[in-house]
Scaffold this active site. Structure first.
Site, PDB file in Angstrom:
ATOM      1  N   GLY A 271       0.862  -1.185   0.000  1.00 21.13           N
ATOM      2  CA  GLY A 271       0.000   0.000   0.000  1.00 21.13           C
ATOM      3  C   GLY A 271       0.889   1.221   0.000  1.00 21.13           C
ATOM      4  O   GLY A 271       1.934   1.252  -0.675  1.00 21.13           O
TER       5      GLY A 271
ATOM      6  N   ARG B 161      -3.548  -7.958  -1.532  1.00 22.18           N
ATOM      7  CA  ARG B 161      -4.895  -8.418  -1.890  1.00 22.18           C
ATOM      8  C   ARG B 161      -5.239  -8.012  -3.314  1.00 22.18           C
ATOM      9  O   ARG B 161      -5.901  -8.742  -4.031  1.00 22.18           O
ATOM     10  CB  ARG B 161      -5.914  -7.811  -0.917  1.00 22.18           C
ATOM     11  CG  ARG B 161      -5.828  -8.439   0.471  1.00 22.18           C
ATOM     12  CD  ARG B 161      -6.857  -7.875   1.367  1.00 22.18           C
ATOM     13  NE  ARG B 161      -6.708  -6.428   1.477  1.00 22.18           N
ATOM     14  CZ  ARG B 161      -7.129  -5.714   2.494  1.00 22.18           C
ATOM     15  NH1 ARG B 161      -7.734  -6.303   3.503  1.00 22.18           N
ATOM     16  NH2 ARG B 161      -6.951  -4.409   2.539  1.00 22.18           N
TER      17      ARG B 161
ATOM     18  N   GLU C   9       4.718  -4.329  23.210  1.00 22.15           N
ATOM     19  CA  GLU C   9       5.514  -3.105  23.288  1.00 22.15           C
ATOM     20  C   GLU C   9       5.263  -2.487  24.662  1.00 22.15           C
ATOM     21  O   GLU C   9       4.097  -2.429  25.065  1.00 22.15           O
ATOM     22  CB  GLU C   9       5.105  -2.117  22.189  1.00 22.15           C
ATOM     23  CG  GLU C   9       5.529  -2.616  20.820  1.00 22.15           C
ATOM     24  CD  GLU C   9       5.150  -1.677  19.674  1.00 22.15           C
ATOM     25  OE1 GLU C   9       4.623  -0.579  19.939  1.00 22.15           O
ATOM     26  OE2 GLU C   9       5.367  -2.060  18.524  1.00 22.15           O
TER      27      GLU C   9
ATOM     28  N   ILE D  30       2.876   2.744   2.441  1.00 25.46           N
ATOM     29  CA  ILE D  30       4.233   2.640   3.003  1.00 25.46           C
ATOM     30  C   ILE D  30       5.063   1.622   2.213  1.00 25.46           C
ATOM     31  O   ILE D  30       6.231   1.852   1.909  1.00 25.46           O
ATOM     32  CB  ILE D  30       4.173   2.265   4.502  1.00 25.46           C
ATOM     33  CG1 ILE D  30       3.404   3.348   5.281  1.00 25.46           C
ATOM     34  CG2 ILE D  30       5.581   2.092   5.086  1.00 25.46           C
ATOM     35  CD1 ILE D  30       3.074   2.991   6.722  1.00 25.46           C
TER      36      ILE D  30
ATOM     37  N   HIS E 149       9.342   1.576  17.988  1.00 24.05           N
ATOM     38  CA  HIS E 149       8.151   2.070  17.272  1.00 24.05           C
ATOM     39  C   HIS E 149       8.266   3.572  16.982  1.00 24.05           C
ATOM     40  O   HIS E 149       7.472   4.371  17.472  1.00 24.05           O
ATOM     41  CB  HIS E 149       6.875   1.763  18.085  1.00 24.05           C
ATOM     42  CG  HIS E 149       5.638   1.731  17.232  1.00 24.05           C
ATOM     43  ND1 HIS E 149       4.580   0.886  17.461  1.00 24.05           N
ATOM     44  CD2 HIS E 149       5.275   2.470  16.142  1.00 24.05           C
ATOM     45  CE1 HIS E 149       3.641   1.092  16.562  1.00 24.05           C
ATOM     46  NE2 HIS E 149       4.038   2.061  15.743  1.00 24.05           N
ATOM     47  N   ILE E 150       9.282   3.916  16.167  1.00 24.30           N
ATOM     48  CA  ILE E 150       9.504   5.331  15.844  1.00 24.30           C
ATOM     49  C   ILE E 150       9.276   5.612  14.360  1.00 24.30           C
ATOM     50  O   ILE E 150       9.737   6.620  13.824  1.00 24.30           O
ATOM     51  CB  ILE E 150      10.926   5.802  16.251  1.00 24.30           C
ATOM     52  CG1 ILE E 150      12.016   4.880  15.675  1.00 24.30           C
ATOM     53  CG2 ILE E 150      11.074   5.867  17.760  1.00 24.30           C
ATOM     54  CD1 ILE E 150      12.703   5.377  14.483  1.00 24.30           C
ATOM     55  N   GLY E 151       8.551   4.708  13.695  1.00 29.91           N
ATOM     56  CA  GLY E 151       8.354   4.829  12.243  1.00 29.91           C
ATOM     57  C   GLY E 151       7.975   6.222  11.781  1.00 29.91           C
ATOM     58  O   GLY E 151       8.543   6.746  10.817  1.00 29.91           O
TER      59      GLY E 151
ATOM     60  N   ARG F 123       3.046  -4.090  12.447  1.00 30.79           N
ATOM     61  CA  ARG F 123       2.645  -4.365  13.829  1.00 30.79           C
ATOM     62  C   ARG F 123       3.330  -5.661  14.270  1.00 30.79           C
ATOM     63  O   ARG F 123       3.385  -6.634  13.500  1.00 30.79           O
ATOM     64  CB  ARG F 123       1.125  -4.552  13.951  1.00 30.79           C
ATOM     65  CG  ARG F 123       0.309  -3.271  13.806  1.00 30.79           C
ATOM     66  CD  ARG F 123       0.477  -2.317  15.001  1.00 30.79           C
ATOM     67  NE  ARG F 123      -0.323  -1.112  14.858  1.00 30.79           N
ATOM     68  CZ  ARG F 123       0.136   0.059  14.392  1.00 30.79           C
ATOM     69  NH1 ARG F 123       1.398   0.186  14.039  1.00 30.79           N
ATOM     70  NH2 ARG F 123      -0.659   1.116  14.318  1.00 30.79           N
TER      71      ARG F 123
ATOM     72  N   THR G 146       7.758  -3.181  10.109  1.00 33.54           N
ATOM     73  CA  THR G 146       7.446  -1.850  10.658  1.00 33.54           C
ATOM     74  C   THR G 146       5.927  -1.678  10.744  1.00 33.54           C
ATOM     75  O   THR G 146       5.437  -0.569  10.935  1.00 33.54           O
ATOM     76  CB  THR G 146       8.023  -0.709   9.781  1.00 33.54           C
ATOM     77  OG1 THR G 146       7.500  -0.849   8.453  1.00 33.54           O
ATOM     78  CG2 THR G 146       9.529  -0.709   9.747  1.00 33.54           C
TER      79      THR G 146
HETATM   80  N1  LIG Z   1       5.965   1.680  12.617  1.00 34.05           N
HETATM   81  C1  LIG Z   1       5.190   2.741  12.567  1.00 34.05           C
HETATM   82  O1  LIG Z   1       5.408   3.732  13.253  1.00 34.05           O
HETATM   83  C2  LIG Z   1       4.027   2.739  11.647  1.00 34.05           C
HETATM   84  C3  LIG Z   1       3.360   1.581  11.344  1.00 34.05           C
HETATM   85  N2  LIG Z   1       2.302   1.589  10.475  1.00 34.05           N
HETATM   86  C4  LIG Z   1       1.643   0.313  10.124  1.00 34.05           C
HETATM   87  O2  LIG Z   1       1.748   0.131   8.721  1.00 34.05           O
HETATM   88  C5  LIG Z   1       0.523  -0.376   8.225  1.00 34.05           C
HETATM   89  C6  LIG Z   1       0.375  -0.057   6.755  1.00 34.05           C
HETATM   90  O3  LIG Z   1       0.163   1.320   6.548  1.00 34.05           O
HETATM   91  P1  LIG Z   1      -0.170   1.921   5.082  1.00 34.05           P
HETATM   92  O4  LIG Z   1       0.840   1.476   4.102  1.00 34.05           O
HETATM   93  O5  LIG Z   1      -0.422   3.363   5.257  1.00 34.05           O
HETATM   94  O6  LIG Z   1      -1.544   1.161   4.776  1.00 34.05           O
HETATM   95  P2  LIG Z   1      -2.174   0.835   3.350  1.00 34.05           P
HETATM   96  O7  LIG Z   1      -3.603   0.510   3.619  1.00 34.05           O
HETATM   97  O8  LIG Z   1      -1.873   1.924   2.383  1.00 34.05           O
HETATM   98  O9  LIG Z   1      -1.391  -0.469   2.885  1.00 34.05           O
HETATM   99  C7  LIG Z   1      -1.581  -1.728   3.426  1.00 34.05           C
HETATM  100  C8  LIG Z   1      -1.629  -2.728   2.292  1.00 34.05           C
HETATM  101  O10 LIG Z   1      -1.701  -4.033   2.847  1.00 34.05           O
HETATM  102  C9  LIG Z   1      -2.587  -4.808   2.061  1.00 34.05           C
HETATM  103  N3  LIG Z   1      -3.108  -5.941   2.832  1.00 34.05           N
HETATM  104  C10 LIG Z   1      -3.932  -5.903   3.893  1.00 34.05           C
HETATM  105  N4  LIG Z   1      -4.216  -7.150   4.308  1.00 34.05           N
HETATM  106  C11 LIG Z   1      -3.529  -7.983   3.501  1.00 34.05           C
HETATM  107  C12 LIG Z   1      -3.401  -9.393   3.430  1.00 34.05           C
HETATM  108  N5  LIG Z   1      -4.069 -10.174   4.266  1.00 34.05           N
HETATM  109  N6  LIG Z   1      -2.614  -9.908   2.486  1.00 34.05           N
HETATM  110  C13 LIG Z   1      -1.956  -9.108   1.633  1.00 34.05           C
HETATM  111  N7  LIG Z   1      -2.034  -7.758   1.639  1.00 34.05           N
HETATM  112  C14 LIG Z   1      -2.818  -7.206   2.571  1.00 34.05           C
HETATM  113  C15 LIG Z   1      -3.677  -3.823   1.647  1.00 34.05           C
HETATM  114  O11 LIG Z   1      -4.380  -4.263   0.502  1.00 34.05           O
HETATM  115  C16 LIG Z   1      -2.858  -2.563   1.386  1.00 34.05           C
HETATM  116  O12 LIG Z   1      -2.457  -2.482   0.044  1.00 34.05           O
HETATM  117  C17 LIG Z   1      -0.522   0.262   9.148  1.00 34.05           C
HETATM  118  O13 LIG Z   1      -1.718  -0.484   9.180  1.00 34.05           O
HETATM  119  C18 LIG Z   1       0.175   0.297  10.484  1.00 34.05           C
HETATM  120  O14 LIG Z   1      -0.110  -0.889  11.200  1.00 34.05           O
HETATM  121  C19 LIG Z   1       1.885   2.742   9.900  1.00 34.05           C
HETATM  122  C20 LIG Z   1       2.513   3.923  10.169  1.00 34.05           C
HETATM  123  C21 LIG Z   1       3.621   4.039  11.089  1.00 34.05           C
HETATM  124  O1  LIG Z   2       0.388   5.321  12.362  1.00 30.28           O
HETATM  125  C1  LIG Z   2       0.585   4.202  12.891  1.00 30.28           C
HETATM  126  O2  LIG Z   2      -0.130   3.218  12.639  1.00 30.28           O
HETATM  127  C2  LIG Z   2       1.687   4.046  13.849  1.00 30.28           C
HETATM  128  O3  LIG Z   2       2.049   2.952  14.161  1.00 30.28           O
HETATM  129  C3  LIG Z   2       2.347   5.204  14.468  1.00 30.28           C
HETATM  130  O4  LIG Z   2       2.639   6.216  13.661  1.00 30.28           O
END
Ligand SMILES: NC(=O)C1=CN([C@@H]2O[C@H](COP(=O)(O)OP(=O)(O)OC[C@H]3O[C@@H](n4cnc5c(N)ncnc54)[C@H](O)[C@@H]3O)[C@@H](O)[C@H]2O)C=CC1
Ligand SMILES: O=C(O)C(=O)CO
Length: 325
Positions: free
Chosen positions: A154, A177, A266, A156, A285-287, A237, A235
């Site tokens: 998606g 998906r 965490e 990220i 968790h500083i993404g 969950r 990065t």
């Molecule tokens: N480490 C951090 O600080 C951060 C962590 N995150 C995590 O990153 C995740 C992704 O964020 P984005 O890229 O913005 O979301 P997004 O929704 O743009 O991308 C997620 C992608 O995963 C795909 N997906 C979902 N379930 C799936 C499955 N079962 N099999 C295959 N593909 C699947 C979706 O179709 C989508 O294309 C967030 O849900 C969050 O948990 C987000 C921001 C910061």
């Molecule tokens: O946005 C998220 O999902 C995070 O994990 C923290 O930025």
């Protein structure tokens, strides 16, 4: 109208609330907000802005059904029972997009750190062991031309793939998906089955949301299909991988190592064996933790609060169905 904010935010970010005539209470204590206090506060407020990961379970939502909206300062929403919020008619918003580049850069950083044992060697220097590094046996691995596998391509995932292509001309494969045409056209990314992703990735980077389908997706069976040189990056969950299975996979040489910005639980215990492995890099968790990104997230969350309290649809609504009931 008033909003409860679960953490102190820089004052300038709250000016739009003041301009809109919305008063607010911030949780300013250094300790984590206990649920009974959260409930007490939310009962006295019209909205909640959740800055930080708070468990918003069924009990909390049932107790706080007075809330006109909940604005999350995150893109992930696995910590809130969306079905119950929807049933209670509470719109919930998140902050997608603004944090994609910063989070991808964290994944990129962890990939190089694990490949070159950077965090481990840094620790050795602190311990006065500058010369501990054997120049012929303690070597890292090269990333140029390697295959990057993305699980969940998606927002990220795309930014991570773009950086790996530009820096190391990596071959991009992904499991998602749906197809990501932009990544296929711009980065020559190829959509593959989950098994192919496991078997062909030199670096496997996880970017899908935590759902019942993705929980524990990377377990013993998954690690056993990977290459001996694979670097596993998460990065997204921590609950997407089994920590015990990951530890075993690295200890037994089934895979090379890992880069983790997220763990389960965490915070990670300071004696966790992953913290002492040469080919592992862990961050707390500083993404999204850069100035521009965090300010962007807060601005989006504040915009959502203002719209919701004006009775408008939230700009970044997660549960659109709430407006159809
Ligand atoms: N480490 C951090 O600080 C951060 C962590 N995150 C995590 O990153 C995740 C992704 O964020 P984005 O890229 O913005 O979301 P997004 O929704 O743009 O991308 C997620 C992608 O995963 C795909 N997906 C979902 N379930 C799936 C499955 N079962 N099999 C295959 N593909 C699947 C979706 O179709 C989508 O294309 C967030 O849900 C969050 O948990 C987000 C921001 C910061
Ligand atoms: O946005 C998220 O999902 C995070 O994990 C923290 O930025």
């Amino acid at each position: 109208m008033n909003v409860f904010i679960t953490r102190k935010l820089p004052d300038e970010l709250l000016q739009p609330l003041r301009d809109a005539g919305i008063s607010y209470t911030e949780w300013t204590e250094p300790n984590r907000l206990p649920q009974d206090e959260l409930i007490r506060q939310c009962k006295q407020h019209d909205a909640m802005l959740s800055a930080g990961r708070i468990d918003m379970n069924t009990h909390f939502l049932n107790e706080c059904s007075n809330l006109k909206l909940i604005a999350l300062m995150s893109v992930g929403y696995d910590n809130i029972d969306i079905a119950t919020a929807t049933r209670l008619g509470i719109p919930v918003s998140n902050t997608p997009g603004v944090l994609s580049k910063a989070t991808a850069e964290t994944a990129f950083l962890l990939m190089i750190a694990a490949a070159r044992k950077a965090f481990y060697l840094h620790q050795r220097i602190i311990q006065g062991e500058w010369h501990s590094f054997d120049p012929f046996t303690d070597l890292g691995i090269d990333l140029q031309g390697a295959t990057l596998g993305i699980f969940g391509l998606g927002s990220i995932g795309y930014e991570m793939a773009k950086r790996c292509k530009a820096a190391y001309d990596m071959n991009i494969i992904y499991h998602n998906r749906s197809s990501n045409k932009k990544a296929e056209e711009e980065l020559h990314a190829t959509k593959v089955s989950f098994e192919t992703l496991l078997q062909q990735s030199d670096v496997l980077s996880v970017h899908a949301a935590l759902t019942t389908e993705t929980r524990n997706k990377f377990d013993k069976a998954a690690f056993s299909q990977m290459k001996k040189n694979t670097i596993f990056i998460n990065t997204a969950r921590g609950a997407l991988h089994s920590e015990q299975d990951l530890i075993k996979a690295i200890q037994t040489g089934t895979i090379w190592g890992a880069g983790l910005d997220v763990t389960n639980p965490e915070p990670m215990d300071k004696n966790n064996p992953l913290l002492f492995m040469p080919t592992v890099a862990v961050l707390p968790h500083i993404g999204s933790a850069t100035v521009k990104t965090r300010y962007g997230m807060a601005r989006l969350a504040v915009d959502n609060v203002i719209a919701g309290l004006r009775g408008e649809q939230l700009p970044q609504i997660i549960n659109k169905e709430v407006y159809k009931q």
